[in-house]
Design a protein around this motif. Structure first.
Motif, PDB file in Angstrom:
ATOM      1  N   GLN A 115      -3.401   0.896  -3.336  1.00 38.64           N
ATOM      2  CA  GLN A 115      -3.356  -0.478  -2.844  1.00 38.64           C
ATOM      3  C   GLN A 115      -3.015  -1.378  -4.014  1.00 38.64           C
ATOM      4  O   GLN A 115      -3.741  -1.398  -5.015  1.00 38.64           O
ATOM      5  N   ARG A 161       0.856  -1.183   0.000  1.00 40.08           N
ATOM      6  CA  ARG A 161       0.000   0.000   0.000  1.00 40.08           C
ATOM      7  C   ARG A 161       0.888   1.229   0.000  1.00 40.08           C
ATOM      8  O   ARG A 161       1.614   1.475   0.955  1.00 40.08           O
ATOM      9  N   ARG A 181      -8.447   8.147  -1.851  1.00 39.25           N
ATOM     10  CA  ARG A 181      -7.941   9.381  -1.268  1.00 39.25           C
ATOM     11  C   ARG A 181      -8.662   9.692   0.029  1.00 39.25           C
ATOM     12  O   ARG A 181      -9.821   9.292   0.210  1.00 39.25           O
ATOM     13  N   TYR A 230      -3.802   7.138  -1.842  1.00 38.95           N
ATOM     14  CA  TYR A 230      -3.262   5.804  -1.626  1.00 38.95           C
ATOM     15  C   TYR A 230      -3.303   4.992  -2.919  1.00 38.95           C
ATOM     16  O   TYR A 230      -4.117   5.251  -3.802  1.00 38.95           O
ATOM     17  N   THR A 241      -4.108  12.978   1.532  1.00 43.02           N
ATOM     18  CA  THR A 241      -3.338  11.782   1.188  1.00 43.02           C
ATOM     19  C   THR A 241      -4.061  10.986   0.122  1.00 43.02           C
ATOM     20  O   THR A 241      -5.288  10.825   0.170  1.00 43.02           O
ATOM     21  N   SER A 295       1.431   5.363  -0.133  1.00 48.37           N
ATOM     22  CA  SER A 295       0.793   6.585   0.339  1.00 48.37           C
ATOM     23  C   SER A 295       1.493   7.792  -0.262  1.00 48.37           C
ATOM     24  O   SER A 295       2.691   7.758  -0.530  1.00 48.37           O
TER      25      SER A 295
END
Length: 114
Positions: A81, A18, A71, A79, A77, A20
């Motif tokens: 995945q 994941r 988000r 992300y 932030t 970020s």
């Protein structure tokens, strides 16, 4: 625009990571966000995008069904995945606004190897 990517690492094929991306210096809520990647000797490639609300998400065909972008506007932030990783996913991953600004972060390295 400033972004700081993190979460990369070494993972075996089939594994997950994941990523970020923490943003600052601009109105995060007003911009779509995008993940890109660049493998050695290759051009930077668009991977996935998310709109300002987080509801619309688009992916390059090669990652559809395996990657998921999201988000959190309260944390500024975005992300990524990544599941069922393949060796061809290995690259430095970057995030940027959509459309992309001229300011790029350092990226985060993803290595997929057994």
């Amino acid at each position: 625009v400033q972004v700081v990517e993190s979460g990369g690492g070494l993972v075996q094929p089939g594994g997950s990571l994941r990523l970020s991306c923490v943003a600052s210096g601009f109105d995060f809520r007003a911009y779509g966000m995008t993940w890109y990647r660049q493998a050695p000797g290759k051009q930077r490639e668009w991977v996935a995008s998310v709109d300002t609300s987080g509801l619309r998400r688009d992916y390059v065909d090669s990652v559809k069904g395996r990657f998921s972008i999201s988000r959190d506007n309260s944390k500024k932030t975005v992300y990524l995945q990544m599941n069922s990783l393949k060796p061809e996913d290995a690259a430095v991953y970057y995030c940027n606004t959509r459309p992309a600004s001229d300011s790029w972060g350092q990226g985060t390295q993803v290595t997929v190897s057994s």
